[in-house]
Write a protein that holds these residues in place. Structure first.
Motif, PDB file in Angstrom:
ATOM      1  N   THR A  31     -39.710   8.237  20.032  1.00 41.37           N
ATOM      2  CA  THR A  31     -38.927   8.826  21.165  1.00 41.37           C
ATOM      3  C   THR A  31     -39.522   8.902  22.654  1.00 41.37           C
ATOM      4  OG1 THR A  31     -37.559   9.994  19.863  1.00 41.37           O
ATOM      5  CG2 THR A  31     -37.766  10.703  21.832  1.00 41.37           C
ATOM      6  N   THR A  32     -41.001   9.214  22.477  1.00 35.19           N
ATOM      7  CA  THR A  32     -41.714   9.277  23.591  1.00 35.19           C
ATOM      8  C   THR A  32     -42.695   8.038  24.013  1.00 35.19           C
ATOM      9  OG1 THR A  32     -43.551  10.402  22.428  1.00 35.19           O
ATOM     10  CG2 THR A  32     -41.681  11.602  23.594  1.00 35.19           C
ATOM     11  N   VAL A  33     -43.034   7.243  22.841  1.00 30.43           N
ATOM     12  CA  VAL A  33     -43.863   6.260  23.007  1.00 30.43           C
ATOM     13  C   VAL A  33     -43.177   5.037  23.603  1.00 30.43           C
ATOM     14  CG1 VAL A  33     -45.571   4.631  22.002  1.00 30.43           C
ATOM     15  CG2 VAL A  33     -45.766   7.105  21.523  1.00 30.43           C
ATOM     16  N   VAL A  34     -42.206   4.583  22.817  1.00 29.69           N
ATOM     17  CA  VAL A  34     -41.251   3.329  23.244  1.00 29.69           C
ATOM     18  C   VAL A  34     -40.982   3.306  24.950  1.00 29.69           C
ATOM     19  CG1 VAL A  34     -39.296   1.788  22.581  1.00 29.69           C
ATOM     20  CG2 VAL A  34     -40.876   2.777  20.808  1.00 29.69           C
ATOM     21  N   PRO A  35     -40.091   4.475  25.168  1.00 30.28           N
ATOM     22  CA  PRO A  35     -39.775   4.140  26.628  1.00 30.28           C
ATOM     23  C   PRO A  35     -41.051   4.042  27.564  1.00 30.28           C
ATOM     24  CG  PRO A  35     -38.574   6.086  25.240  1.00 30.28           C
ATOM     25  CD  PRO A  35     -39.721   5.570  24.651  1.00 30.28           C
ATOM     26  N   LEU A  36     -42.010   4.663  27.288  1.00 26.87           N
ATOM     27  CA  LEU A  36     -42.953   4.466  28.230  1.00 26.87           C
ATOM     28  C   LEU A  36     -43.952   3.213  27.997  1.00 26.87           C
ATOM     29  CD1 LEU A  36     -45.019   8.023  27.688  1.00 26.87           C
ATOM     30  CD2 LEU A  36     -43.635   7.249  29.786  1.00 26.87           C
TER      31      LEU A  36
END
Length: 83
Positions: A3-8
């Protein structure tokens, strides 16, 4: 997590490809308000920015986004309203 790694990672990849200066928006959907707020805060902390700058969140009754926001974490109800 994803949830947090892919968008970044998508944001980082996008910043490398700025050939036409087009600003893309990345939407992350979370089913619960607490999860949406937490994910946005974690991404903002990773970027060492305040919430609402590059990363923000939007849910019923609460919105922390600006014109500079590129990653917006929303609840599924907000997504349905936008569509």
């Amino acid at each position: 997590g994803k949830t947090t790694v892919v968008p970044l990672a998508m944001l980082h990849h996008q910043s490398k490809k700025k050939s036409n200066n087009q600003l893309y928006r990345i939407w992350v959907i979370e089913p619960r308000r607490v999860a949406a707020r937490s994910a946005a805060m974690r991404m903002a902390n990773t970027l060492e920015e305040s919430i609402g700058t590059t990363v923000g969140y939007q849910m019923r009754g609460e919105s922390r986004v600006s014109t500079k926001t590129q990653i917006t974490v929303v609840t599924d109800g907000i997504l349905l309203q936008k569509l």
